[in-house]
Design an enzyme around this catalytic site. Sequence first.
Site, PDB file in Angstrom:
ATOM      1  N   LYS A  53       0.123   4.315  -0.359  1.00  0.00           N
ATOM      2  CA  LYS A  53      -0.278   5.315   0.393  1.00  0.00           C
ATOM      3  C   LYS A  53      -0.146   6.670  -0.681  1.00  0.00           C
ATOM      4  O   LYS A  53      -0.350   6.509  -1.932  1.00  0.00           O
ATOM      5  CB  LYS A  53       0.195   5.497   1.783  1.00  0.00           C
ATOM      6  N   ASN A 106       0.731  -1.211  -0.044  1.00  0.00           N
ATOM      7  CA  ASN A 106       0.135   0.136   0.085  1.00  0.00           C
ATOM      8  C   ASN A 106       0.942   1.245   0.068  1.00  0.00           C
ATOM      9  O   ASN A 106       1.394   1.537   1.274  1.00  0.00           O
ATOM     10  CB  ASN A 106      -0.923  -0.028   1.211  1.00  0.00           C
ATOM     11  N   GLY A 125       2.687   2.413  10.710  1.00  0.00           N
ATOM     12  CA  GLY A 125       3.866   3.408  10.575  1.00  0.00           C
ATOM     13  C   GLY A 125       4.625   3.768  11.980  1.00  0.00           C
ATOM     14  O   GLY A 125       5.203   4.875  12.091  1.00  0.00           O
ATOM     15  N   SER A 146       3.672  -2.002  10.280  1.00  0.00           N
ATOM     16  CA  SER A 146       5.283  -1.996  10.363  1.00  0.00           C
ATOM     17  C   SER A 146       5.621  -3.433   9.907  1.00  0.00           C
ATOM     18  O   SER A 146       6.793  -3.901  10.530  1.00  0.00           O
ATOM     19  CB  SER A 146       5.606  -1.800  11.753  1.00  0.00           C
ATOM     20  N   HIS A 161      -9.473   1.588   5.142  1.00  0.00           N
ATOM     21  CA  HIS A 161      -8.199   1.614   5.859  1.00  0.00           C
ATOM     22  C   HIS A 161      -8.233   2.797   7.043  1.00  0.00           C
ATOM     23  O   HIS A 161      -8.926   3.507   7.084  1.00  0.00           O
ATOM     24  CB  HIS A 161      -7.084   2.028   4.924  1.00  0.00           C
ATOM     25  N   GLU A 170      -5.232  -4.702  10.860  1.00  0.00           N
ATOM     26  CA  GLU A 170      -4.273  -3.864  10.823  1.00  0.00           C
ATOM     27  C   GLU A 170      -4.344  -2.942  12.101  1.00  0.00           C
ATOM     28  O   GLU A 170      -5.444  -2.032  12.220  1.00  0.00           O
ATOM     29  CB  GLU A 170      -4.296  -2.709   9.769  1.00  0.00           C
ATOM     30  N   GLU A 196      -6.679   5.225   8.018  1.00  0.00           N
ATOM     31  CA  GLU A 196      -6.388   6.540   7.574  1.00  0.00           C
ATOM     32  C   GLU A 196      -7.561   7.178   6.893  1.00  0.00           C
ATOM     33  O   GLU A 196      -7.806   8.204   7.140  1.00  0.00           O
ATOM     34  CB  GLU A 196      -5.197   6.833   6.728  1.00  0.00           C
TER      35      GLU A 196
END
Length: 261
Positions: free
Chosen positions: A14, A12, A180, A220, A102, A174, A104
């Site tokens: 992003k 991904n 991250g 990660s 996701h 996730e 985000e």
Amino acid sequence: MTESRKPLMAGNWKMNLNHFEATAHVQRMAFALTAEDYEACEVLVLTPFTDIRSVQVLIEGDKIGIKYGAQDVSEHDSGAYTGEVSGSMLAKLGCGYAVVGHSERRQYHGEDNSTVNRKALAALRHSLTPIIAFGESLQIRESGEQVAFVLGQVEQCLAGFTDEQARASVLAYEPIWAIGTGLTASPEDAQEVCAAVREWLVERFSAETAAAIRILYGGSMKAANAAELMAQPDIDGGLVGGASLDPDEFVTMVRYRLHAS
Ligand code: 13P
């Protein structure tokens, strides 16, 4: 991971890599990956919308075995939805997958489980495989409620799904606190949640359907920890952010089988 579920390593990107960079990146991966790699593991890049056409032309033109898809999809099929991209537009570009839900998107765009459910169904209407993402916050993890919380998310994201729709989907666990941050869930912690999700799938659908659905881990994940995560019985692949931006590292992750201890 069982034989019936082909491992899936999904990068991904992003909001990284413009279409020039995307082309170079896919070329570099393609140069390194072998027929055995594609045989052993499905390789997927989830690019910004603006990269998709360039990636399609490269992959189709050079008959590269990498699959590609989008990071989001509209819940609507067409119409006055400024800035949105529909499932049919993505399908027309040869995309096979679209991420929905996701963290985000949930955090910065106010998407909730019912939005995710509608987006997943929109993807399925256009023969795209939705990668349905979910995961708990640090606060929930610290309270020890992660399994119950995640199962609640999955139940709402898959509301109304038929067996066939569930089988045509990929799930992605996730944990937000691992995204991250460099804090990867331990293989045991990731397995605990993925196993609980699969058990829920058995109850909600059937043992056969549960056994056919791939569950990815994301947060990660990198070359150094991919093999131990992939060794878990209910982890069938990775949804990789930062580490997928380095094509050599990502290729090493696709080859996790060669690095298993
Ligand atoms: P990182 O691999 O950068 O933690 O991101 C994970 C992720 O959000 C993939 O969708």
